[in-house]
Write a protein that holds these residues in place. Structure first.
Motif, PDB file in Angstrom:
ATOM      1  N   THR A  76       0.821  -1.206   0.000  1.00  0.00           N
ATOM      2  CA  THR A  76       0.000   0.000   0.000  1.00  0.00           C
ATOM      3  C   THR A  76       0.857   1.259   0.000  1.00  0.00           C
ATOM      4  OG1 THR A  76      -1.830   1.105   1.112  1.00  0.00           O
ATOM      5  CG2 THR A  76      -0.164   0.130   2.524  1.00  0.00           C
ATOM      6  N   ARG A  77       0.268   2.357  -0.433  1.00  0.00           N
ATOM      7  CA  ARG A  77       0.966   3.639  -0.456  1.00  0.00           C
ATOM      8  C   ARG A  77       0.491   4.569   0.653  1.00  0.00           C
ATOM      9  NH1 ARG A  77       3.383   4.779  -5.716  1.00  0.00           N
ATOM     10  NH2 ARG A  77       3.186   2.906  -6.950  1.00  0.00           N
ATOM     11  N   GLN A  78      -0.605   4.213   1.311  1.00  0.00           N
ATOM     12  CA  GLN A  78      -1.152   5.064   2.376  1.00  0.00           C
ATOM     13  C   GLN A  78      -1.181   4.290   3.683  1.00  0.00           C
ATOM     14  OE1 GLN A  78      -4.729   7.311   1.544  1.00  0.00           O
ATOM     15  NE2 GLN A  78      -5.456   7.020   3.634  1.00  0.00           N
ATOM     16  N   PHE A  79      -0.803   4.963   4.760  1.00  0.00           N
ATOM     17  CA  PHE A  79      -0.755   4.336   6.071  1.00  0.00           C
ATOM     18  C   PHE A  79      -1.563   5.157   7.069  1.00  0.00           C
ATOM     19  CE2 PHE A  79       3.047   3.291   3.725  1.00  0.00           C
ATOM     20  CZ  PHE A  79       3.058   1.915   3.804  1.00  0.00           C
ATOM     21  N   ASN A  80      -2.606   4.534   7.604  1.00  0.00           N
ATOM     22  CA  ASN A  80      -3.404   5.140   8.669  1.00  0.00           C
ATOM     23  C   ASN A  80      -2.841   4.614   9.980  1.00  0.00           C
ATOM     24  OD1 ASN A  80      -5.232   6.372   6.799  1.00  0.00           O
ATOM     25  ND2 ASN A  80      -6.111   4.345   6.492  1.00  0.00           N
ATOM     26  N   ILE A  81      -2.224   5.488  10.735  1.00  0.00           N
ATOM     27  CA  ILE A  81      -1.503   5.084  11.934  1.00  0.00           C
ATOM     28  C   ILE A  81      -2.207   5.612  13.173  1.00  0.00           C
ATOM     29  CG2 ILE A  81       0.692   5.279  13.176  1.00  0.00           C
ATOM     30  CD1 ILE A  81       2.000   5.704  10.393  1.00  0.00           C
ATOM     31  N   GLU A  82      -2.437   4.721  14.122  1.00  0.00           N
ATOM     32  CA  GLU A  82      -2.904   5.133  15.444  1.00  0.00           C
ATOM     33  C   GLU A  82      -1.694   5.041  16.365  1.00  0.00           C
ATOM     34  OE1 GLU A  82      -6.194   2.539  16.382  1.00  0.00           O
ATOM     35  OE2 GLU A  82      -7.600   4.014  15.575  1.00  0.00           O
ATOM     36  N   TYR A  83      -1.500   6.075  17.177  1.00  0.00           N
ATOM     37  CA  TYR A  83      -0.314   6.113  18.027  1.00  0.00           C
ATOM     38  C   TYR A  83      -0.603   6.840  19.328  1.00  0.00           C
ATOM     39  CZ  TYR A  83       0.353  10.998  16.613  1.00  0.00           C
ATOM     40  OH  TYR A  83       0.191  12.340  16.406  1.00  0.00           O
ATOM     41  N   ILE A  84       0.229   6.550  20.305  1.00  0.00           N
ATOM     42  CA  ILE A  84       0.185   7.246  21.584  1.00  0.00           C
ATOM     43  C   ILE A  84       1.448   8.096  21.650  1.00  0.00           C
ATOM     44  CG2 ILE A  84       0.179   7.012  24.099  1.00  0.00           C
ATOM     45  CD1 ILE A  84      -1.104   4.221  23.679  1.00  0.00           C
ATOM     46  N   PRO A  85       1.297   9.413  21.800  1.00  0.00           N
ATOM     47  CA  PRO A  85       2.489  10.262  21.882  1.00  0.00           C
ATOM     48  C   PRO A  85       3.379   9.844  23.049  1.00  0.00           C
ATOM     49  CG  PRO A  85       0.500  11.587  21.660  1.00  0.00           C
ATOM     50  CD  PRO A  85       0.064  10.170  21.901  1.00  0.00           C
ATOM     51  N   ARG A  86       4.673  10.060  22.901  1.00  0.00           N
ATOM     52  CA  ARG A  86       5.620   9.649  23.948  1.00  0.00           C
ATOM     53  C   ARG A  86       5.322  10.326  25.274  1.00  0.00           C
ATOM     54  NH1 ARG A  86      10.605  12.653  21.197  1.00  0.00           N
ATOM     55  NH2 ARG A  86      10.104  14.756  21.877  1.00  0.00           N
ATOM     56  N   SER A  87       4.661  11.481  25.233  1.00  0.00           N
ATOM     57  CA  SER A  87       4.303  12.183  26.467  1.00  0.00           C
ATOM     58  C   SER A  87       3.070  11.574  27.130  1.00  0.00           C
ATOM     59  CB  SER A  87       4.063  13.664  26.172  1.00  0.00           C
ATOM     60  OG  SER A  87       3.027  13.794  25.202  1.00  0.00           O
ATOM     61  N   GLY A  88       2.440  10.590  26.456  1.00  0.00           N
ATOM     62  CA  GLY A  88       1.252   9.937  27.002  1.00  0.00           C
ATOM     63  C   GLY A  88      -0.017  10.568  26.454  1.00  0.00           C
ATOM     64  N   GLY A  89      -1.119  10.197  27.054  1.00  0.00           N
ATOM     65  CA  GLY A  89      -2.393  10.750  26.615  1.00  0.00           C
ATOM     66  C   GLY A  89      -3.172   9.780  25.759  1.00  0.00           C
ATOM     67  N   GLU A  90      -4.136  10.338  25.054  1.00  0.00           N
ATOM     68  CA  GLU A  90      -5.045   9.533  24.244  1.00  0.00           C
ATOM     69  C   GLU A  90      -4.411   9.114  22.921  1.00  0.00           C
ATOM     70  OE1 GLU A  90      -8.845  11.352  23.718  1.00  0.00           O
ATOM     71  OE2 GLU A  90      -8.978  11.968  25.818  1.00  0.00           O
ATOM     72  N   VAL A  91      -5.002   8.087  22.348  1.00  0.00           N
ATOM     73  CA  VAL A  91      -4.554   7.606  21.035  1.00  0.00           C
ATOM     74  C   VAL A  91      -4.881   8.665  19.989  1.00  0.00           C
ATOM     75  CG1 VAL A  91      -4.908   5.846  19.259  1.00  0.00           C
ATOM     76  CG2 VAL A  91      -4.853   5.185  21.665  1.00  0.00           C
ATOM     77  N   LYS A  92      -3.912   8.962  19.148  1.00  0.00           N
ATOM     78  CA  LYS A  92      -4.089   9.924  18.058  1.00  0.00           C
ATOM     79  C   LYS A  92      -3.988   9.190  16.736  1.00  0.00           C
ATOM     80  CE  LYS A  92      -2.408  13.956  20.486  1.00  0.00           C
ATOM     81  NZ  LYS A  92      -1.655  15.193  20.339  1.00  0.00           N
ATOM     82  N   GLN A  93      -4.421   9.859  15.687  1.00  0.00           N
ATOM     83  CA  GLN A  93      -4.368   9.280  14.356  1.00  0.00           C
ATOM     84  C   GLN A  93      -3.558  10.161  13.427  1.00  0.00           C
ATOM     85  OE1 GLN A  93      -8.306   8.446  12.944  1.00  0.00           O
ATOM     86  NE2 GLN A  93      -8.683   6.933  14.525  1.00  0.00           N
ATOM     87  N   ALA A  94      -2.860   9.530  12.508  1.00  0.00           N
ATOM     88  CA  ALA A  94      -2.102  10.243  11.487  1.00  0.00           C
ATOM     89  C   ALA A  94      -2.190   9.452  10.189  1.00  0.00           C
ATOM     90  CB  ALA A  94      -0.649  10.397  11.911  1.00  0.00           C
ATOM     91  N   ILE A  95      -2.249  10.151   9.112  1.00  0.00           N
ATOM     92  CA  ILE A  95      -2.204   9.519   7.792  1.00  0.00           C
ATOM     93  C   ILE A  95      -0.905   9.959   7.132  1.00  0.00           C
ATOM     94  CG2 ILE A  95      -3.250   9.385   5.500  1.00  0.00           C
ATOM     95  CD1 ILE A  95      -5.957   9.861   6.832  1.00  0.00           C
ATOM     96  N   THR A  96      -0.159   8.981   6.670  1.00  0.00           N
ATOM     97  CA  THR A  96       1.103   9.271   6.003  1.00  0.00           C
ATOM     98  C   THR A  96       1.196   8.402   4.755  1.00  0.00           C
ATOM     99  OG1 THR A  96       3.471   9.580   6.379  1.00  0.00           O
ATOM    100  CG2 THR A  96       2.495   7.574   7.283  1.00  0.00           C
ATOM    101  N   PHE A  97       2.112   8.736   3.882  1.00  0.00           N
ATOM    102  CA  PHE A  97       2.222   8.042   2.607  1.00  0.00           C
ATOM    103  C   PHE A  97       3.610   7.442   2.435  1.00  0.00           C
ATOM    104  CE2 PHE A  97      -1.126  11.111   2.364  1.00  0.00           C
ATOM    105  CZ  PHE A  97      -2.146  10.397   1.760  1.00  0.00           C
ATOM    106  N   GLY A  98       3.652   6.309   1.743  1.00  0.00           N
ATOM    107  CA  GLY A  98       4.907   5.620   1.515  1.00  0.00           C
ATOM    108  C   GLY A  98       5.865   6.456   0.677  1.00  0.00           C
ATOM    109  N   LEU A  99       7.139   6.222   0.897  1.00  0.00           N
ATOM    110  CA  LEU A  99       8.185   6.911   0.158  1.00  0.00           C
ATOM    111  C   LEU A  99       9.192   5.899  -0.382  1.00  0.00           C
ATOM    112  CD1 LEU A  99       8.993   9.861   2.596  1.00  0.00           C
ATOM    113  CD2 LEU A  99       7.551   9.930   0.560  1.00  0.00           C
TER     114      LEU A  99
END
Length: 176
Positions: free
Chosen positions: A121-144
């Motif tokens: 795939t060329r698109q990545f929907n990523i769920e992550y927890i920031p290193r500082s903690g807190g709630e799960v966030k989402q980011a969309i990034t693309f392959g390179l």
């Protein structure tokens, strides 16, 4: 019939059963790897490391740059970190029964292992927890491609050399 990636995955899985970590399957010029080597295949743009069976960001080489070193990746394209790791472990041999060796290989090669064994795939929907903690966030990034990743890595993570050398430099080490 099956795709070259599906055939490569079956052969890799068979070889991984031998638990012989000191061999490599294929070369960077074979049909499965050549598009990565020749800078034609966009793949996962984030370097990772594994700690306690969790995926953490080592470096975000994407154009977007949403993630920071130390952020915990919880899922990629709807697949949990555990599901992804369990899946990749089927294709990467351990060294005998030293599973930490296999996990180190997975961490080091994660971007193209994801490409080879999970999805091109060329698109990545990523769920992550920031290193500082807190709630799960989402980011969309693309392959390179390799070249694009390298360019972003140099721009984003290279520490410029000190402006002036002195005898003090010989006797001290500073980490910034």
């Amino acid at each position: 019939e099956m795709s070259i990636y599906a055939a490569f995955a079956l052969i890799s899985q068979m070889c991984a059963e031998a638990n012989e970590g000191h061999f490599e399957l294929g070369t960077w010029t074979d049909p499965v790897h050549k598009d990565i080597r020749n800078d034609r295949a966009p793949f996962f743009p984030i370097a990772i490391y594994l700690v306690d069976d969790r995926i953490y960001v080592r470096g975000d080489f994407s154009n977007e740059g949403y993630l920071s070193p130390g952020d915990q990746i919880v899922s990629i394209n709807g697949h949990s970190d555990q599901l992804i790791l369990d899946h990749l472990r089927k294709f990467v041999p351990s060294d005998g029964y030293i599973e930490t060796y296999r996990d180190r290989q997975i961490a080091t090669s994660f971007p193209w292992l994801y490409y080879l064994y999970i999805s091109q795939t060329r698109q990545f929907n990523i769920e992550y927890i920031p290193r500082s903690g807190g709630e799960v966030k989402q980011a969309i990034t693309f392959g390179l491609t390799r070249g694009q990743r390298k360019s972003n890595a140099i721009r984003r993570y290279t520490i410029p050399p000190p402006k002036e050398k002195s005898t003090r430099d010989l006797y001290t080490v500073e980490f910034k």
